[in-house]
Write a protein that holds these residues in place. Structure first.
Motif, mmCIF file in Angstrom:
data_model
loop_
_atom_site.group_PDB
_atom_site.id
_atom_site.type_symbol
_atom_site.label_atom_id
_atom_site.label_comp_id
_atom_site.label_asym_id
_atom_site.label_seq_id
_atom_site.Cartn_x
_atom_site.Cartn_y
_atom_site.Cartn_z
ATOM 1 N N PHE A 170 0.861 -1.198 0.000
ATOM 2 C CA PHE A 170 0.000 0.000 0.000
ATOM 3 C C PHE A 170 0.889 1.236 0.000
ATOM 4 O O PHE A 170 2.099 1.170 0.265
ATOM 5 N N GLY A 171 0.301 2.364 -0.311
ATOM 6 C CA GLY A 171 1.018 3.636 -0.281
ATOM 7 C C GLY A 171 0.109 4.764 0.157
ATOM 8 O O GLY A 171 -1.083 4.794 -0.165
ATOM 9 N N ILE A 172 0.673 5.700 0.914
ATOM 10 C CA ILE A 172 -0.050 6.902 1.354
ATOM 11 C C ILE A 172 0.789 8.097 0.898
ATOM 12 O O ILE A 172 1.922 8.273 1.379
ATOM 13 N N GLU A 173 0.244 8.887 -0.025
ATOM 14 C CA GLU A 173 1.011 9.990 -0.616
ATOM 15 C C GLU A 173 1.342 11.082 0.402
ATOM 16 O O GLU A 173 2.445 11.606 0.430
ATOM 17 N N ARG A 174 0.365 11.393 1.262
ATOM 18 C CA ARG A 174 0.625 12.487 2.195
ATOM 19 C C ARG A 174 -0.224 12.315 3.452
ATOM 20 O O ARG A 174 -1.421 12.075 3.376
ATOM 21 N N MET A 175 0.448 12.409 4.592
ATOM 22 C CA MET A 175 -0.241 12.432 5.886
ATOM 23 C C MET A 175 0.668 13.075 6.915
ATOM 24 O O MET A 175 1.877 13.245 6.684
ATOM 25 N N GLU A 176 0.101 13.482 8.022
ATOM 26 C CA GLU A 176 0.876 14.155 9.057
ATOM 27 C C GLU A 176 1.270 13.178 10.155
ATOM 28 O O GLU A 176 0.481 12.300 10.527
ATOM 29 N N ILE A 177 2.475 13.363 10.670
ATOM 30 C CA ILE A 177 2.863 12.668 11.902
ATOM 31 C C ILE A 177 3.323 13.725 12.899
ATOM 32 O O ILE A 177 3.730 14.830 12.519
ATOM 33 N N VAL A 178 3.234 13.414 14.163
ATOM 34 C CA VAL A 178 3.571 14.360 15.238
ATOM 35 C C VAL A 178 4.835 13.899 15.934
ATOM 36 O O VAL A 178 4.906 12.766 16.429
ATOM 37 N N LYS A 179 5.828 14.757 15.959
ATOM 38 C CA LYS A 179 7.087 14.430 16.624
ATOM 39 C C LYS A 179 6.929 14.535 18.151
ATOM 40 O O LYS A 179 5.911 15.021 18.653
ATOM 41 N N LYS A 180 7.930 14.109 18.861
ATOM 42 C CA LYS A 180 7.873 14.106 20.324
ATOM 43 C C LYS A 180 7.699 15.522 20.877
ATOM 44 O O LYS A 180 7.013 15.733 21.886
ATOM 45 N N ASP A 181 8.314 16.519 20.189
ATOM 46 C CA ASP A 181 8.212 17.901 20.677
ATOM 47 C C ASP A 181 6.935 18.592 20.235
ATOM 48 O O ASP A 181 6.738 19.792 20.454
ATOM 49 N N GLY A 182 6.017 17.823 19.543
ATOM 50 C CA GLY A 182 4.736 18.373 19.117
ATOM 51 C C GLY A 182 4.735 18.918 17.709
ATOM 52 O O GLY A 182 3.675 19.301 17.189
ATOM 53 N N THR A 183 5.906 18.997 17.117
ATOM 54 C CA THR A 183 5.977 19.491 15.744
ATOM 55 C C THR A 183 5.307 18.507 14.799
ATOM 56 O O THR A 183 5.482 17.296 14.906
ATOM 57 N N LYS A 184 4.531 19.039 13.832
ATOM 58 C CA LYS A 184 3.877 18.200 12.846
ATOM 59 C C LYS A 184 4.622 18.299 11.521
ATOM 60 O O LYS A 184 4.999 19.386 11.103
ATOM 61 N N ILE A 185 4.828 17.128 10.908
ATOM 62 C CA ILE A 185 5.484 17.112 9.605
ATOM 63 C C ILE A 185 4.677 16.232 8.660
ATOM 64 O O ILE A 185 3.993 15.303 9.082
ATOM 65 N N SER A 186 4.758 16.593 7.351
ATOM 66 C CA SER A 186 4.060 15.807 6.332
ATOM 67 C C SER A 186 5.013 14.753 5.769
ATOM 68 O O SER A 186 6.183 15.045 5.486
ATOM 69 N N VAL A 187 4.481 13.530 5.616
ATOM 70 C CA VAL A 187 5.306 12.433 5.110
ATOM 71 C C VAL A 187 4.494 11.610 4.118
ATOM 72 O O VAL A 187 3.273 11.702 4.059
ATOM 73 N N SER A 188 5.196 10.782 3.331
ATOM 74 C CA SER A 188 4.553 9.752 2.514
ATOM 75 C C SER A 188 5.004 8.396 3.047
ATOM 76 O O SER A 188 6.106 8.272 3.605
ATOM 77 N N ILE A 189 4.146 7.403 2.896
ATOM 78 C CA ILE A 189 4.427 6.086 3.473
ATOM 79 C C ILE A 189 4.212 4.999 2.420
ATOM 80 O O ILE A 189 3.211 5.019 1.695
ATOM 81 N N LYS A 190 5.154 4.091 2.347
ATOM 82 C CA LYS A 190 4.991 2.887 1.547
ATOM 83 C C LYS A 190 5.117 1.685 2.480
ATOM 84 O O LYS A 190 6.007 1.662 3.332
ATOM 85 N N GLY A 191 4.224 0.740 2.323
ATOM 86 C CA GLY A 191 4.253 -0.404 3.235
ATOM 87 C C GLY A 191 3.869 -1.705 2.565
ATOM 88 O O GLY A 191 3.337 -1.720 1.447
ATOM 89 N N GLN A 192 4.151 -2.805 3.274
ATOM 90 C CA GLN A 192 3.839 -4.145 2.753
ATOM 91 C C GLN A 192 3.526 -5.067 3.929
ATOM 92 O O GLN A 192 4.109 -4.943 5.008
ATOM 93 N N ARG A 193 2.585 -5.965 3.689
ATOM 94 C CA ARG A 193 2.261 -6.979 4.705
ATOM 95 C C ARG A 193 3.133 -8.210 4.448
ATOM 96 O O ARG A 193 3.050 -8.838 3.383
ATOM 97 N N ILE A 194 3.989 -8.577 5.410
ATOM 98 C CA ILE A 194 4.952 -9.664 5.216
ATOM 99 C C ILE A 194 4.950 -10.603 6.421
ATOM 100 O O ILE A 194 4.386 -10.296 7.471
ATOM 101 N N LYS A 195 5.621 -11.759 6.253
ATOM 102 C CA LYS A 195 5.877 -12.688 7.349
ATOM 103 C C LYS A 195 7.283 -12.432 7.869
ATOM 104 O O LYS A 195 8.253 -12.446 7.115
ATOM 105 N N LEU A 196 7.405 -12.196 9.168
ATOM 106 C CA LEU A 196 8.707 -11.960 9.774
ATOM 107 C C LEU A 196 8.766 -12.685 11.110
ATOM 108 O O LEU A 196 7.914 -12.451 11.978
ATOM 109 N N MET A 197 9.734 -13.581 11.236
ATOM 110 C CA MET A 197 9.853 -14.375 12.467
ATOM 111 C C MET A 197 8.540 -15.096 12.777
ATOM 112 O O MET A 197 8.066 -15.131 13.901
ATOM 113 N N GLN A 198 7.921 -15.659 11.712
ATOM 114 C CA GLN A 198 6.668 -16.409 11.817
ATOM 115 C C GLN A 198 5.480 -15.561 12.247
ATOM 116 O O GLN A 198 4.436 -16.092 12.623
#
Length: 361
Positions: A325-353
């Motif tokens: 899957f892919g997400i072109e743009r979304m916000e994440i919040v850093k520990k200090d409260g700052t918000k930044i825009s990012v894109s995400i690419k992901g995959q569903r996999i088997k890892l360590m069973q």
């Protein structure tokens, strides 16, 4: 509980005329023997008033004395010897003793024959059981090795010969068992692992005839043998392919771990179906300001910006096994409260069973 059946009345002129002794002697007389397990004697049918019914039979069939003697088999009356005579007082002390001994000898002979029959039946059942065991042993696709007293090898099946590369049972048995082990410490572990109360299991390296090594899963069953002693049944499976696959998986996962840790992009691993971050690399810590320990085990708190968590969860839950899957743009919040825009690419996999979502941010 009934009257013993006559099995010894020959067809003679006398018996044809008056019947067998067990037929002419009053039935209650015989049943006393059955009930007590002791002989019953009437020395004179005309004088002994306690045997009135016997006296009637005696007059009818012409005898003056009679006796009945039990045949005792294993503490139970199995039969009765019945005798009568036209002479009174025939069944005196000495004669009664002889007849008791005779009855005892007949009973002993009968018991001997019975025990012989039981032994023959038991032997046949044992032979039948051994044939079934041998047929099973020969047909099983897994290796079987049976040991008896003093660690003597009693049997080995064809599957075990094929597994180890030996052409015959004789050649397999001629090799010392210690020579089958790649590491003699494994031999010690094998014996330490044996358990009389339950089957034991161990995986060790063994050697084939040509010296090649293979991984063997050995299930051992230690049992007491009938008549004393013990025997040991070993069930052996070649698990080399599985072990190699496991080793390859471990090596692959170690390589993945190195790439994951050293990647310059922020990467997260989520448990599929949950909101838990189960691993994060150093770049993700640098991006978000959280330590790796703070990120792991927590909810996806970094994705709480506008269109963040709910959007991410909705997309991820529909990803099929092996899908991406892919997400072109979304916000994440850093520990200090700052918000930044990012894109995400992901995959569903088997890892360590485990089923996980592997994301690059």
């Amino acid at each position: 509980g009934g009257i013993p059946e006559c099995v010894a009345a020959p067809r003679t002129p006398r018996t044809m005329e008056r019947g067998c002794e067990c037929q002419v002697i009053e039935k209650g007389f015989i049943m006393q023997v059955v009930a007590t397990g002791k002989n019953v004697v009437c020395r004179d049918t005309e004088k002994e008033t306690r045997f009135l019914e016997v006296a009637k039979s005696a007059k009818q069939y012409g005898y003056r004395s009679c006796g009945a003697f039990p045949l005792m088999l294993r503490g139970t009356v199995a039969g009765v010897i019945v005798l009568s005579s036209a002479e009174p007082e025939l069944f005196s002390g000495e004669v009664v003793g002889i007849l008791d001994e005779l009855a005892g000898n007949v009973a002993h002979a009968l018991q001997t024959f019975e025990e012989m029959g039981e032994r023959m039946e038991a032997d046949e059942k044992l032979r039948a059981s051994e044939r079934k065991f041998r047929n099973l042993l020969e047909s099983l696709p897994i290796g079987i090795v049976v040991f008896g007293a003093d660690n003597e090898m009693l049997e080995v099946n064809p599957a075990m010969l094929q597994m180890t590369g030996y052409p015959s049972k004789g050649e397999f048995k001629s090799v010392s068992m210690k020579d089958y082990y790649y590491d003699q410490k494994d031999r010690d572990r094998y014996y330490d692992n044996l358990n009389e109360l339950a089957p034991s299991e161990i995986e060790i390296l063994l050697k084939r005839k040509d010296g090649a090594l293979f991984w063997a899963n050995i299930t051992s069953i230690l049992r007491s043998a009938v008549g004393g002693g013990r025997y040991l049944i070993n069930i052996i499976q070649d698990v080399t392919s599985r072990k190699l696959a496991e080793d390859a998986l471990i090596e692959s996962e170690e390589r993945f771990r190195q790439i994951f840790e050293q990647n310059y992009d922020a990467q997260f691993i989520f448990e599929y179906g949950a909101r838990q971050i189960i691993d994060a690399n150093a770049a993700s810590s640098a991006l978000c300001g959280f330590t790796r320990e703070e990120l792991m085990g927590s909810e996806i708190s970094v994705f709480t910006g506008v269109g963040g968590l709910s959007k991410f969860v909705d997309i991820v839950k529909d990803v099929s096994a092996g899908g991406s899957f892919g997400i072109e743009r979304m916000e994440i919040v850093k520990k200090d409260g700052t918000k930044i825009s990012v894109s995400i690419k992901g995959q569903r996999i088997k890892l360590m069973q485990s089923d996980v979502i592997y994301c690059t941010v």
